[in-house]
Design an enzyme around this catalytic site. Structure first.
Site: not given
Ligand code: G3P
Ligand code: CA
Length: 375
Positions: A48, A75, A77, A90, A169
């Site tokens: 993440h 991962e 954003d 993010h 994302e």
């Molecule tokens: O992409 C889902 C996960 O990353 C949780 O959300 O807010 O951290 O992007 P966020």
């Molecule tokens: Ca995310």
């Protein structure tokens, strides 16, 4: 068709159709077979914002560390700069993770997307981490730049022994009309959408058919991603409240009496079972191969949200032939709870810990790998 018959038929069809699947695991359950058929490791380790417990989120040390630990996915954003370049960050705002207030005091409250890439590249996206987490601070984190999607692809491709996939994302897609098309363009240009031939091993997810997973909380963006990249796996992220499922209570945080946001979220539920399953049905009908639900964390914290991985929820998801990738867990107690509840993969800030939990420990320590990469 009964659920039991449906699951058996699905398993059989997946096994028969596994000629192109990755050879990284022997499926031991319907869900493992489903993941395998998509080229997605089971259970999946999704780093993440990179290995963001150990290094500043979405920066080079976070992503190179996640890669070299052996995480399945990096991962990120995705946002778009004022001059049209895709980059990873993010928050909408630059305030939390950069020195924008020092470098651009008059524009410090502007969204990141109001800055050109050249401007974004002047920012220090590492020093905040040293201040927030002195026990994990490193001199090498000072001055780290924000990364473009192209640079993260370079990182994913940078270690011949581990090529992680990308779990991307579309963040706040309403702010970025056409970002799904732009993403298609970059991934295509970089060869990440080309047909995959042959099989890959578990440490080469980025070379197999599950090398990209697209994720979004936004139903409209899911539809656009499906239109742009119909053959690429997609996950619909799940949320309760604004932009997500209707909650069972409209009590505000201020009126709830909860001591913090985590406690408030933990009490919230989708309005009813139908509200939950409608989101599953939308995901399925619009090309998603799974969902990304939140979880309530045992020890709370700012990434502790609604408990959307209750066993009945996971069963309803699996009954529709969808996978469950839960966000964002860092503690073994939560890894166990989630796996016991039936999830198929976990977003984590601590890829090193999740890999240990899955008995896939990295061959070197976090410190060693950071040092190997010059951090
Ligand atoms: O992409 C889902 C996960 O990353 C949780 O959300 O807010 O951290 O992007 P966020
Ligand atoms: Ca995310």
């Amino acid at each position: 068709m009964s659920d039991t018959f449906g699951k058996s038929a699905l398993l059989l069809s997946l096994i028969l159709g596994m000629g192109q699947a990755q050879a990284n695991s022997v499926p031991s359950s319907t869900e493992a077979a489903l993941a395998n058929a998509h080229g997605i490791p089971y259970p999946a380790v999704i780093a993440h914002r990179g290995a963001s417990f150990d290094a500043p989120e979405s920066t080079a040390p976070a992503y190179t560390l996640a890669r070299d630990l052996g995480a399945d996915y990096l991962e990120m954003d995705l946002q778009r700069s004022k001059d049209g370049v895709l980059f990873a960050l993010h928050d909408n705002s630059l305030l939390r993770t950069t020195d924008v207030a020092k470098k651009f005091p008059e524009r410090k409250d502007s969204p990141a997307s109001a800055f050109t890439l050249a401007e974004l590249k002047t920012l220090d996206a590492g020093s905040w981490f040293n201040q927030a987490y002195p026990d994990r601070a490193r001199a090498s984190y000072v001055g780290l730049p924000i990364l473009t999607l192209d640079e993260i692809i370079d990182i994913a491709q940078g270690n011949p022994e581990h090529t992680p996939g990308l779990y991307i994302e579309t963040k706040q897609p309403k702010l970025f009309p056409g970002i799904e098309h732009d993403l298609h363009h970059t991934l295509s240009k970089r060869g990440w959408l080309a047909p995959v031939t042959g099989t890959t091993t578990g440490s080469q997810v980025g070379l197999g058919k599950g090398r990209i997973i697209l994720q979004t909380f936004d139903k409209n963006s899911l539809e656009l991603l499906q239109k742009e990249m119909p053959d690429t796996p997609k996950i619909l992220l799940l949320w309760v409240g604004e932009g997500g499922m209707t909650p069972d209570t409209s009590v505000s945080f201020a009126d709830s009496g909860a001591k913090d946001k985590a406690a408030y979220y933990a009490k919230q539920q989708p309005k009813d079972q139908t509200e939950f399953t409608q989101w599953l049905d939308f995901a399925k009908a619009n090309g998603a191969i799974g969902t990304g639900p939140s979880a309530a964390l045992t020890h709370g914290g700012d990434q502790s949200y609604f408990d959307l991985i209750q066993p009945w929820m996971n069963k309803a998801t699996h009954d529709r032939g969808l996978l469950v990738h839960v966000y964002t867990l860092d503690a073994p107690v939560d890894f166990k709870k989630a796996m016991d509840a039936g999830v198929d993969g976990i977003f984590t800030n601590r890829a090193s810990e999740l890999l240990k939990y899955y008995q896939r420990p990295a061959p070197h320590s976090v410190n060693q790998l950071l040092e190997n990469n010059g951090f």
